[in-house]
Design a protein around this motif. Sequence first.
Motif, PDB file in Angstrom:
ATOM      1  N   MET A   1      37.900  35.948  39.508  1.00 18.00           N
ATOM      2  CA  MET A   1      38.994  36.016  38.547  1.00 18.00           C
ATOM      3  C   MET A   1      38.722  37.042  37.465  1.00 18.00           C
ATOM      4  SD  MET A   1      41.586  34.893  39.035  1.00 18.00           S
ATOM      5  CE  MET A   1      42.944  33.898  38.660  1.00 18.00           C
ATOM      6  N   THR A   2      39.648  37.910  37.219  1.00 19.94           N
ATOM      7  CA  THR A   2      39.382  38.922  36.208  1.00 19.94           C
ATOM      8  C   THR A   2      39.912  38.542  34.835  1.00 19.94           C
ATOM      9  OG1 THR A   2      41.325  40.147  36.841  1.00 19.94           O
ATOM     10  CG2 THR A   2      39.274  40.800  37.846  1.00 19.94           C
ATOM     11  N   VAL A 102      40.980  44.600  33.349  1.00 21.22           N
ATOM     12  CA  VAL A 102      41.814  45.606  34.021  1.00 21.22           C
ATOM     13  C   VAL A 102      41.678  45.547  35.539  1.00 21.22           C
ATOM     14  CG1 VAL A 102      41.764  47.235  32.086  1.00 21.22           C
ATOM     15  CG2 VAL A 102      40.077  47.459  33.929  1.00 21.22           C
ATOM     16  N   CYS A 103      40.636  44.893  36.032  1.00 16.16           N
ATOM     17  CA  CYS A 103      40.381  44.905  37.478  1.00 16.16           C
ATOM     18  C   CYS A 103      41.516  44.213  38.230  1.00 16.16           C
ATOM     19  CB  CYS A 103      39.057  44.216  37.783  1.00 16.16           C
ATOM     20  SG  CYS A 103      38.753  44.086  39.565  1.00 16.16           S
ATOM     21  N   PRO A 104      42.134  44.920  39.201  1.00 20.20           N
ATOM     22  CA  PRO A 104      43.275  44.317  39.894  1.00 20.20           C
ATOM     23  C   PRO A 104      42.885  43.341  41.001  1.00 20.20           C
ATOM     24  CG  PRO A 104      42.911  46.523  40.721  1.00 20.20           C
ATOM     25  CD  PRO A 104      41.897  46.304  39.629  1.00 20.20           C
ATOM     26  N   THR A 105      41.609  43.331  41.392  1.00 16.87           N
ATOM     27  CA  THR A 105      41.245  42.568  42.592  1.00 16.87           C
ATOM     28  C   THR A 105      40.420  41.320  42.322  1.00 16.87           C
ATOM     29  OG1 THR A 105      39.135  43.660  42.959  1.00 16.87           O
ATOM     30  CG2 THR A 105      41.098  44.746  43.838  1.00 16.87           C
ATOM     31  N   GLY A 106      39.877  41.182  41.128  1.00 15.83           N
ATOM     32  CA  GLY A 106      38.955  40.078  40.893  1.00 15.83           C
ATOM     33  C   GLY A 106      37.516  40.444  41.212  1.00 15.83           C
ATOM     34  N   ILE A 125      37.930  47.707  45.292  1.00 15.01           N
ATOM     35  CA  ILE A 125      38.689  48.690  46.072  1.00 15.01           C
ATOM     36  C   ILE A 125      38.407  50.111  45.598  1.00 15.01           C
ATOM     37  CG2 ILE A 125      40.564  47.103  46.668  1.00 15.01           C
ATOM     38  CD1 ILE A 125      42.252  48.365  44.450  1.00 15.01           C
ATOM     39  N   LEU A 129      39.368  51.999  37.651  1.00 12.36           N
ATOM     40  CA  LEU A 129      40.013  51.684  36.376  1.00 12.36           C
ATOM     41  C   LEU A 129      39.030  51.033  35.400  1.00 12.36           C
ATOM     42  CD1 LEU A 129      42.666  51.878  34.905  1.00 12.36           C
ATOM     43  CD2 LEU A 129      43.357  49.705  35.899  1.00 12.36           C
TER      44      LEU A 129
ATOM     45  N   ALA B  68      43.199  47.439  49.743  1.00  8.85           N
ATOM     46  CA  ALA B  68      44.207  47.573  48.681  1.00  8.85           C
ATOM     47  C   ALA B  68      44.985  46.282  48.464  1.00  8.85           C
ATOM     48  CB  ALA B  68      45.169  48.714  49.012  1.00  8.85           C
ATOM     49  N   ARG B  70      44.030  43.437  48.101  1.00 10.31           N
ATOM     50  CA  ARG B  70      43.392  42.566  47.099  1.00 10.31           C
ATOM     51  C   ARG B  70      43.922  42.835  45.695  1.00 10.31           C
ATOM     52  NH1 ARG B  70      39.010  39.689  48.632  1.00 10.31           N
ATOM     53  NH2 ARG B  70      38.015  40.226  50.608  1.00 10.31           N
ATOM     54  N   ALA B  71      44.482  44.025  45.485  1.00 14.78           N
ATOM     55  CA  ALA B  71      44.953  44.400  44.146  1.00 14.78           C
ATOM     56  C   ALA B  71      46.162  43.571  43.717  1.00 14.78           C
ATOM     57  CB  ALA B  71      45.298  45.882  44.102  1.00 14.78           C
ATOM     58  N   SER B  73      46.179  40.374  43.467  1.00 18.86           N
ATOM     59  CA  SER B  73      45.777  39.022  43.091  1.00 18.86           C
ATOM     60  C   SER B  73      45.641  38.790  41.585  1.00 18.86           C
ATOM     61  CB  SER B  73      44.447  38.682  43.774  1.00 18.86           C
ATOM     62  OG  SER B  73      43.431  39.534  43.287  1.00 18.86           O
ATOM     63  N   GLN B  74      45.392  39.835  40.791  1.00 19.40           N
ATOM     64  CA  GLN B  74      45.006  39.590  39.390  1.00 19.40           C
ATOM     65  C   GLN B  74      46.114  39.924  38.398  1.00 19.40           C
ATOM     66  OE1 GLN B  74      42.089  37.991  38.845  1.00 19.40           O
ATOM     67  NE2 GLN B  74      42.080  37.941  41.078  1.00 19.40           N
ATOM     68  N   LEU B  80      47.435  47.047  36.498  1.00 18.72           N
ATOM     69  CA  LEU B  80      47.448  47.691  37.815  1.00 18.72           C
ATOM     70  C   LEU B  80      47.897  46.701  38.882  1.00 18.72           C
ATOM     71  CD1 LEU B  80      46.894  49.963  39.775  1.00 18.72           C
ATOM     72  CD2 LEU B  80      44.465  49.516  39.596  1.00 18.72           C
ATOM     73  N   SER B  81      47.400  45.468  38.763  1.00 13.74           N
ATOM     74  CA  SER B  81      47.816  44.438  39.701  1.00 13.74           C
ATOM     75  C   SER B  81      49.306  44.131  39.543  1.00 13.74           C
ATOM     76  CB  SER B  81      46.982  43.175  39.460  1.00 13.74           C
ATOM     77  OG  SER B  81      47.231  42.225  40.449  1.00 13.74           O
TER      78      SER B  81
END
Lengths: 262, 319
Positions: A1-2, A102-106, A125, A129, B68, B70-71, B73-74, B80-81
């Motif tokens: 979780m970010t 800022v991390c979109p993936t966790g 990924i 960022l 990509a 995965r982006a 999820s947050q 960005l997500s």
Amino acid sequence: MTSLPTTPSPKRLGLVIDLDTCVGCHACAVSCKEWNTGGNYAPLTDLNPYGKDVDGVWLNRVHGFEVETADDNTGAYGTNGGRTVYFPRSCLHCEDAPCVTVCPTGASFKRVEDGIVLVNEDKCIGCKLCSWACPYGAREFDTDGGVMKKCTLCIDRIYNENLEEVDRQPACVNACPSKARHFGDFNDPTSKVSQLTADRGGVELMPEMGLKPTNRYLPPRPSAQVGDGADLVDAPVGANSAGGPDGPDTGFLGWIDRVLSR
Amino acid sequence: MQPAYSVIFLTTATGAGYGMLALLGVLRATGNLPDDRAFGLFALGLALALISAGLLASMAHLGRPERAWRALSQWRSSWLSREGVLAIIGYGPAVVFAFGWLVLQKNEGLWPLAGLATAVLSIATVYATSMIYRSLAAIPRWDQPLVAPVYMILALATGAIWLNAVLVPFVAGHALIQAICFATLALAWVLKIGYWRAIDSTVGTSTTASATGLEGLGPVPPQVRPLDPPHVQDNYLLKEMGFTIARKHAHKLRRLTHLLAFIVPLVLIVIQAATSGPVSVLAAALAAISVSFGVVLERWLFFAEAQHKVMLYYGADRV
């Protein structure tokens, strides 16, 4: 979780770096590279390591700065002379870490239990960022693996029961020959890092950013003025010197005399 | 900041595409566009192609593009997500909107709502894109209040100008769209000038002294200058964040941006509105081409003029 942890961490692990005693030998940077290129987050990629354009990931970089303080009375520069300060730079494991949110993936996350900021390389990924979000330049991109790398506070050492207890601290701390680096829990007021921070006025970097970095830097102690010899003399010149009252008190012999008399 | 070409293409193409899609949604829902299937196919096709090409280009920028997904999820914390989630959700109403227009030729009852929903999600996606930059406090020239308005209004302006270029062959002289082109582009120009003034007059809050913790040394902060660099070759930080542009080059490129993104398209829109036939079609097409090159330049400068605070460790004295 970010999202950042919502509850305060029971432990707040981090480093104290003493800018007074750091001699800029780069041993911390090299030992960091050595451990982390073989540890859990290996490899720390080197590109073209023997070529003309070497490049590679380091999690710790030692900068040398020339620092000139202003005159105490006039506030003007140019009278105090300069001094060299070596400055090791690595992740500060901020409480309000923007690289995490800022991390979109966790992939980028802050551990609840001890506050260490880590990257899960299996989720990263490589959008970079997080490295843009960090004002301290703590993250370096691994172009080979396509993922982001950062200081882990040697999480694979500090909890590693296969190591002797004395070795369960970050590689940079173990390697430092001038004992300028200290590791511990800032939430424990009796820990060495808390006490050093209190005693020596440890500071955070870029406090104006409000990111609440965990690591603290101990500022250099006031230096002797150039030419006054105050750092070498405990007693008034001449008194108690080996040469007696008539002994040499100037020049090279005087200096030897003073040093031997300490 | 190093201008990242995939990101520049992404924001320019998706900006124009979403701007166009938003205008198509609103203008058709309010009955201001022709029902013509060929026009609809061409306009919606162009908008969705620009958006999709831009989104695909953004994947080229990733170290691990196969992850990509995965982006998405947050979205709770990451702009960005949120951009990715909004972009994908946006295809839903857009497809319904296109189906109602191109297949069923309906524009009453609930069908206009699909157009309005498309417009809202399009603008929301551009807003999320702009907030990726706006939220980075480490880059003070991006952490500016005008960043998001400039991105959104420029998206509408470029979208309007492309929509006008596509529409002119079908409907000679659509006064409302010409007015939108002119108004949005003029507003974008004012906002961009405001942004440039803001970044030129903003004094950085961090110094090398504060970045090294040496600020408290002496009665006033000491002067801290780099002496021994930590490495002799450029590392990732210097390659990614160390890009600097000479002031005179920046000024030259700003002038070129004024010309290509704003002055030339504004003049061409007036010419297009005042003429008819091939001249009008040509003027509308040239306006679209000019504004696109202009916005690419504007985005390039957005990166090139942005300074990152990490450069305080590498010779910048105040960021």
